[in-house]
Structure formats: structure tokens, C-alpha cells
Scaffold this motif. Sequence first.
Motif, short mmCIF file in Angstrom:
data_model
loop_
_atom_site.label_atom_id
_atom_site.label_comp_id
_atom_site.label_asym_id
_atom_site.label_seq_id
_atom_site.Cartn_x
_atom_site.Cartn_y
_atom_site.Cartn_z
N PHE A 59 0.84 -1.06 0.06
CA PHE A 59 -0.06 0.11 0.02
C PHE A 59 0.71 1.18 0.11
N ASP A 60 0.17 2.37 -0.50
CA ASP A 60 1.14 3.73 -0.59
C ASP A 60 0.83 4.33 0.73
N ALA A 61 -0.54 4.29 1.32
CA ALA A 61 -0.92 4.99 2.38
C ALA A 61 -2.05 4.26 3.00
N VAL A 62 -2.19 4.58 4.27
CA VAL A 62 -3.00 3.75 5.11
C VAL A 62 -4.11 4.70 5.74
N ALA A 63 -5.31 4.25 5.77
CA ALA A 63 -6.49 5.02 6.13
C ALA A 63 -7.49 4.64 7.28
N GLY A 64 -7.91 5.30 8.26
CA GLY A 64 -9.03 4.82 9.04
C GLY A 64 -9.93 5.71 9.16
N VAL A 65 -11.27 5.31 9.36
CA VAL A 65 -12.32 5.99 9.56
C VAL A 65 -12.57 6.62 11.16
N ALA A 66 -12.80 7.71 11.16
CA ALA A 66 -12.63 8.39 12.72
C ALA A 66 -13.83 7.76 13.22
N VAL A 67 -13.73 7.23 14.45
CA VAL A 67 -12.67 7.59 15.40
C VAL A 67 -11.87 6.34 15.57
N GLY A 68 -12.32 5.25 15.75
CA GLY A 68 -11.59 4.28 16.13
C GLY A 68 -10.40 3.57 15.16
N VAL A 70 -8.49 5.66 13.20
CA VAL A 70 -7.52 6.70 13.17
C VAL A 70 -6.35 6.35 13.96
N PRO A 71 -6.43 6.11 15.28
CA PRO A 71 -5.15 5.51 15.73
C PRO A 71 -4.29 4.32 15.16
N LEU A 72 -5.35 3.56 14.67
CA LEU A 72 -4.98 2.52 14.06
C LEU A 72 -3.97 2.80 12.74
N ALA A 73 -4.63 3.74 11.98
CA ALA A 73 -3.97 4.19 10.93
C ALA A 73 -2.44 5.10 11.09
N ALA A 80 5.33 1.73 9.27
CA ALA A 80 5.42 1.29 7.88
C ALA A 80 6.21 2.52 7.21
N ASP A 81 6.14 3.69 7.93
CA ASP A 81 6.94 4.79 7.25
C ASP A 81 6.27 5.43 5.99
N LYS A 82 4.80 5.30 6.10
CA LYS A 82 4.07 5.65 5.00
C LYS A 82 2.92 6.48 5.47
N PRO A 83 2.45 7.35 4.50
CA PRO A 83 1.51 8.35 4.92
C PRO A 83 0.09 7.81 5.53
N TYR A 84 -0.58 8.52 6.36
CA TYR A 84 -1.94 7.94 6.76
C TYR A 84 -3.10 9.12 6.36
N VAL A 85 -4.22 8.50 6.18
CA VAL A 85 -5.49 9.31 5.59
C VAL A 85 -6.48 9.06 6.77
N LEU A 111 -7.21 0.21 4.15
CA LEU A 111 -8.14 0.53 5.03
C LEU A 111 -8.00 -0.26 6.44
N VAL A 112 -7.76 0.41 7.50
CA VAL A 112 -7.78 -0.38 9.01
C VAL A 112 -9.14 0.28 9.73
#
Length: 172
Positions: A59-68, A70-73, A80-85, A111-112
Motif C-alpha cells: 500500500f501507498d497510504a493507510v486510512a482509518g475512519v474516525a474515531v476508532g 484513526v489511531p490504528l492508521a 511502515a513509514d508511509k502516509p496516513y489518511v 483501510l484499517v
Amino acid sequence: MVTTTLREMLITADAIRFGDFTLASGKKSTVYIDIKKAITSPAILKKIASEVLSRNQQFDAVAGVAVGGVPLAVSVSLAADKPYVIIRKEQKGHGLASLIIGEVSGKRILLVEDVTTSGGSAVFGIEQLRSAGGLVKDVIAVVDRNEGAEKTLRDLNVTLTPLVRMQDLITG
């Protein structure tokens, strides 16, 4: 050296509650999985990030839906030293009013999720990411309740990978 499993860490953190609960999906359950409480522990958050990366690094970036999510992402992003969304659940009435915070267009997005039941939150996240140009093929959930999320996501050509299944938490 004894390695503690994520399952053991979640149980020790009292992430499994018994009673009468209404889940985000609207379903009733006698079991509540409180991942949000568990992930306030740095050790558990680090373990989750490690487990996520052991299952998917494409993956190029990891994403999480607020709220739960986000800390996972954020934890996976750091490991991973990759951006998050961040995916907001609703638009703000000010600023840019976007549901997506971060760059997704043309990128492979992982997506996490904290817990999946029917898959509704993940579907929302996938739809938002795809509408912003993100490529979503994989969702990793800390816990899957085995109540339909896997099929729901498969219908969207997305693979759900749970780190732990609910029956493993309650039966051992």
C-alpha cells in the motif's frame, strides 16, 4: 522469550465485555469488543501495527475512519513509514469541508478498522476513498465478528483480513 499474542493482549486489556449492547451496525449483541479502550495502550497499538504489516505491505497510504480507525492508521503509518489518511464520518461546516484528510488519488490505500460486523463502516470508508480517487483492495480489521462483513466487502472486490476473530476471543 515468551511472545504475547494480540488475542491475549486484548483479553488482558478487558477489551471483551458481556451484557446487552447495540452495535454500530444496529445489531444487538451480548458481547462488546472495546478495541478503542484497548488501543490506548502503546504496547497493543504497536502489536496491531506489527500484525497489520505482517499481513500486508502493498500500500501507498493507510486510512482509518474516525474515531476508532484513526489511531490504528497512525500506528501503521509510523511502523511502515508511509502516509496516513483520516476519513471523517461527516463533513464539517467550515474549512475545506472534505471527508478525506490526506492524499489518496491514484494511490493504493489500505483501510484499517477496529471491529467489523456487517461491514458498514468499512463500506463507507471504501466509498469515500474511491470517490477521491483512491484504490482500495484490502481492509484489515483488528477483530471481525463474523457477521457478514467479509461477504459485504468481497462484493466490492475488497479482501477483509481480520487479525483476530471474535470466536477466538470468547472461546480461546
